[in-house]
Design a protein around this motif. Structure first.
Motif, PDB file in Angstrom:
ATOM      1  N   ARG A  38       1.703  29.058 -44.760  1.00 32.70           N
ATOM      2  CA  ARG A  38       1.230  29.423 -43.424  1.00 32.70           C
ATOM      3  C   ARG A  38       2.334  30.248 -42.771  1.00 32.70           C
ATOM      4  O   ARG A  38       3.434  29.765 -42.577  1.00 32.70           O
ATOM      5  CB  ARG A  38       0.894  28.201 -42.586  1.00 32.70           C
ATOM      6  CG  ARG A  38       0.563  28.563 -41.149  1.00 32.70           C
ATOM      7  CD  ARG A  38      -0.019  27.420 -40.369  1.00 32.70           C
ATOM      8  NE  ARG A  38      -1.415  27.200 -40.714  1.00 32.70           N
ATOM      9  CZ  ARG A  38      -2.197  26.332 -40.066  1.00 32.70           C
ATOM     10  NH1 ARG A  38      -1.706  25.615 -39.074  1.00 32.70           N
ATOM     11  NH2 ARG A  38      -3.455  26.178 -40.421  1.00 32.70           N
ATOM     12  N   LYS A  39       1.987  31.504 -42.473  1.00 36.37           N
ATOM     13  CA  LYS A  39       2.973  32.482 -41.987  1.00 36.37           C
ATOM     14  C   LYS A  39       4.097  32.582 -43.022  1.00 36.37           C
ATOM     15  O   LYS A  39       3.853  32.898 -44.169  1.00 36.37           O
ATOM     16  CB  LYS A  39       3.467  32.090 -40.603  1.00 36.37           C
ATOM     17  CG  LYS A  39       2.369  32.115 -39.544  1.00 36.37           C
ATOM     18  CD  LYS A  39       2.880  31.762 -38.182  1.00 36.37           C
ATOM     19  CE  LYS A  39       1.736  31.809 -37.162  1.00 36.37           C
ATOM     20  NZ  LYS A  39       2.174  31.446 -35.801  1.00 36.37           N
ATOM     21  N   ASP A  40       5.338  32.281 -42.652  1.00 38.35           N
ATOM     22  CA  ASP A  40       6.448  32.419 -43.601  1.00 38.35           C
ATOM     23  C   ASP A  40       6.880  31.085 -44.185  1.00 38.35           C
ATOM     24  O   ASP A  40       7.900  31.013 -44.876  1.00 38.35           O
ATOM     25  CB  ASP A  40       7.652  33.069 -42.896  1.00 38.35           C
ATOM     26  CG  ASP A  40       7.347  34.497 -42.461  1.00 38.35           C
ATOM     27  OD1 ASP A  40       6.577  35.156 -43.175  1.00 38.35           O
ATOM     28  OD2 ASP A  40       7.883  34.930 -41.432  1.00 38.35           O
ATOM     29  N   LYS A  41       6.104  30.038 -43.948  1.00 36.76           N
ATOM     30  CA  LYS A  41       6.485  28.716 -44.412  1.00 36.76           C
ATOM     31  C   LYS A  41       5.700  28.318 -45.661  1.00 36.76           C
ATOM     32  O   LYS A  41       4.518  28.611 -45.780  1.00 36.76           O
ATOM     33  CB  LYS A  41       6.241  27.669 -43.325  1.00 36.76           C
ATOM     34  CG  LYS A  41       7.107  27.846 -42.083  1.00 36.76           C
ATOM     35  CD  LYS A  41       6.797  26.739 -41.082  1.00 36.76           C
ATOM     36  CE  LYS A  41       7.658  26.879 -39.834  1.00 36.76           C
ATOM     37  NZ  LYS A  41       7.351  25.808 -38.854  1.00 36.76           N
ATOM     38  N   VAL A  42       6.386  27.634 -46.577  1.00 37.15           N
ATOM     39  CA  VAL A  42       5.727  27.004 -47.715  1.00 37.15           C
ATOM     40  C   VAL A  42       5.542  25.534 -47.366  1.00 37.15           C
ATOM     41  O   VAL A  42       6.510  24.829 -47.075  1.00 37.15           O
ATOM     42  CB  VAL A  42       6.568  27.147 -49.001  1.00 37.15           C
ATOM     43  CG1 VAL A  42       5.915  26.373 -50.139  1.00 37.15           C
ATOM     44  CG2 VAL A  42       6.714  28.620 -49.376  1.00 37.15           C
ATOM     45  N   ILE A  43       4.282  25.068 -47.376  1.00 39.49           N
ATOM     46  CA  ILE A  43       3.960  23.696 -46.975  1.00 39.49           C
ATOM     47  C   ILE A  43       3.401  22.969 -48.194  1.00 39.49           C
ATOM     48  O   ILE A  43       2.461  23.439 -48.832  1.00 39.49           O
ATOM     49  CB  ILE A  43       2.957  23.679 -45.816  1.00 39.49           C
ATOM     50  CG1 ILE A  43       3.511  24.486 -44.641  1.00 39.49           C
ATOM     51  CG2 ILE A  43       2.652  22.246 -45.377  1.00 39.49           C
ATOM     52  CD1 ILE A  43       2.524  24.687 -43.516  1.00 39.49           C
ATOM     53  N   LEU A  44       3.969  21.807 -48.492  1.00 37.63           N
ATOM     54  CA  LEU A  44       3.565  21.020 -49.659  1.00 37.63           C
ATOM     55  C   LEU A  44       2.734  19.823 -49.214  1.00 37.63           C
ATOM     56  O   LEU A  44       3.087  19.118 -48.269  1.00 37.63           O
ATOM     57  CB  LEU A  44       4.800  20.533 -50.420  1.00 37.63           C
ATOM     58  CG  LEU A  44       5.769  21.616 -50.915  1.00 37.63           C
ATOM     59  CD1 LEU A  44       6.973  20.977 -51.565  1.00 37.63           C
ATOM     60  CD2 LEU A  44       5.080  22.573 -51.873  1.00 37.63           C
TER      61      LEU A  44
END
Length: 261
Positions: free
Chosen positions: A159-165
Motif C-alpha cells: 500500500r503506497k510505499d509500504k510492504v504489509i505482511l
C-alpha cells in the motif's frame, strides 16, 4: 403519495392508456394486502414494490434504479428479483448499488466505479465458455495443486510505499480486478504481486477455497451460502462490512464436499 395502491394502479392505467387488471397486478407485485393503504403509509420494502409497479407502466425503454434492494429482507429480495428479471425482458435496467451481492443477483454485466473510471467485473462461469480440452487441463492443474504441501506463513502486500505482511487467517478474501490482485482484510484492500493461482497454492493448507476464477475465499469467514437461482450463488462472509463474493456454479459441489454438507 396520497393515493392508495389500488388507486395508483387505476391512475397509471388511465395515463398510460392501458387496461391492466388491477387484481392481477396487486397479486403479481405482492401488494394484495396493501391495496387500500396509501403510498405514504407503506413500509419501505413495499414502496420498492410500488416503484417496480411504476417501472412496469413506464414508456421508457431504459430505466435507472438506485439501490432497489436496500430496504428488502431476504424473502422480499427473492420476490423482487423475480419481478426485475421479468421487467428486464422488456426494458433495459441499469441498477446503481454499493452492494456487490445486489449486483451479482441482478445483473448480467457488472461494472465497478472508482476514481479511475468504470471497470468490468467478470463473474461469468468459466465452464460455460472454455473448450473441453482446456477444462481438462485446468482440472489437472487443480489436482496437482491439491498435492502441494506449502506452509507459507505470510502474504506480502503493498500500500503506497509500504510492504504489509498478513497472516493467512487475517485475510477475508482475494479478488482479481482487471489483472490486479486485491487482498481484502477487515474491510480494506491491499495490492498483491502474486497471481491468484500462486495465492491459491500458497493458501491451500490454510482453509482457502477458489470459489470463482476471480475469487479466493477464506472458508473460516464464510457464514452463508446463498442460492438465488439454479445458476446463481454467492457466499456471505462474517466480516465487519458483511462482504459477499460470487460462487461459481461449477464450484458448488466441491465446496459442499469440503464442508461436508
Amino acid at each position: 403519495m396520497r393515493l392508495s395502491v389500488e388507486e395508483l394502479i387505476a391512475f397509471l392505467n388511465r395515463v398510460t392508456e392501458r387496461n391492466e387488471q388491477v387484481a392481477s397486478l396487486l397479486d403479481y407485485f405482492d401488494l394484495k394486502a396493501e391495496r387500500k393503504v396509501k403510498i405514504k403509509d407503506l413500509s419501505a420494502s413495499k414502496r420498492m414494490y410500488v416503484t417496480s409497479l411504476r417501472v412496469f407502466f413506464a414508456h421508457q425503454p431504459a430505466l435507472v434504479l438506485e439501490e432497489p434492494y436496500f430496504y428488502l429482507e431476504e424473502q422480499d429480495r427473492r420476490q423482487f428479483k423475480r419481478i426485475l428479471d421479468d421487467l428486464s425482458q422488456e426494458k433495459q435496467l441499469l441498477i446503481l448499488t454499493s452492494n456487490l451481492e445486489d449486483a451479482i443477483i441482478s445483473c448480467d454485466a457488472i461494472y465497478r466505479l472508482n476514481e479511475f473510471g468504470l471497470h468490468p467485473l467478470d463473474i461469468r462461469d468459466p465452464e460455460e465458455e472454455q473448450p473441453e480440452g482446456q477444462k481438462g487441463q485446468e482440472a489437472q492443474e487443480v489436482q496437482e495443486q491439491d498435492q502441494a504441501n506449502i506452509t507459507l506463513q505470510k502474504i506480502a502486500t503493498k500500500r503506497k510505499d509500504k510492504v504489509i505482511l498478513f497472516n493467512p487467517p487475517e485475510i477475508d478474501y482475494i479478488e482479481s480486478v482487471e489483472g490486479s490482485i486485491l487482498v481484502h482484510v477487515g474491510g480494506e484492500h491491499y495490492d498483491c504481486a502474486l497471481t491468484l493461482t500462486e495465492l491459491e497454492q500458497r493458501l491451500l493448507n490454510f482453509g482457502f477455497f477458489r470459489c470463482h476464477r476471480s475469487y479466493i475465499v477464506n472458508l473460516q469467514k464464510v457464514r452463508e451460502i446463498i442460492t438465488w437461482t439454479k445458476n446463481s450463488y454467492s457466499l456471505r462472509l462474517t466480516t465487519g462490512k458483511d462482504a459477499v463474493v460470487p460462487l461459481s456454479r461449477t464450484k458448488l459441489q466441491e465446496l459442499k464436499a469440503l464442508l461436508n454438507i
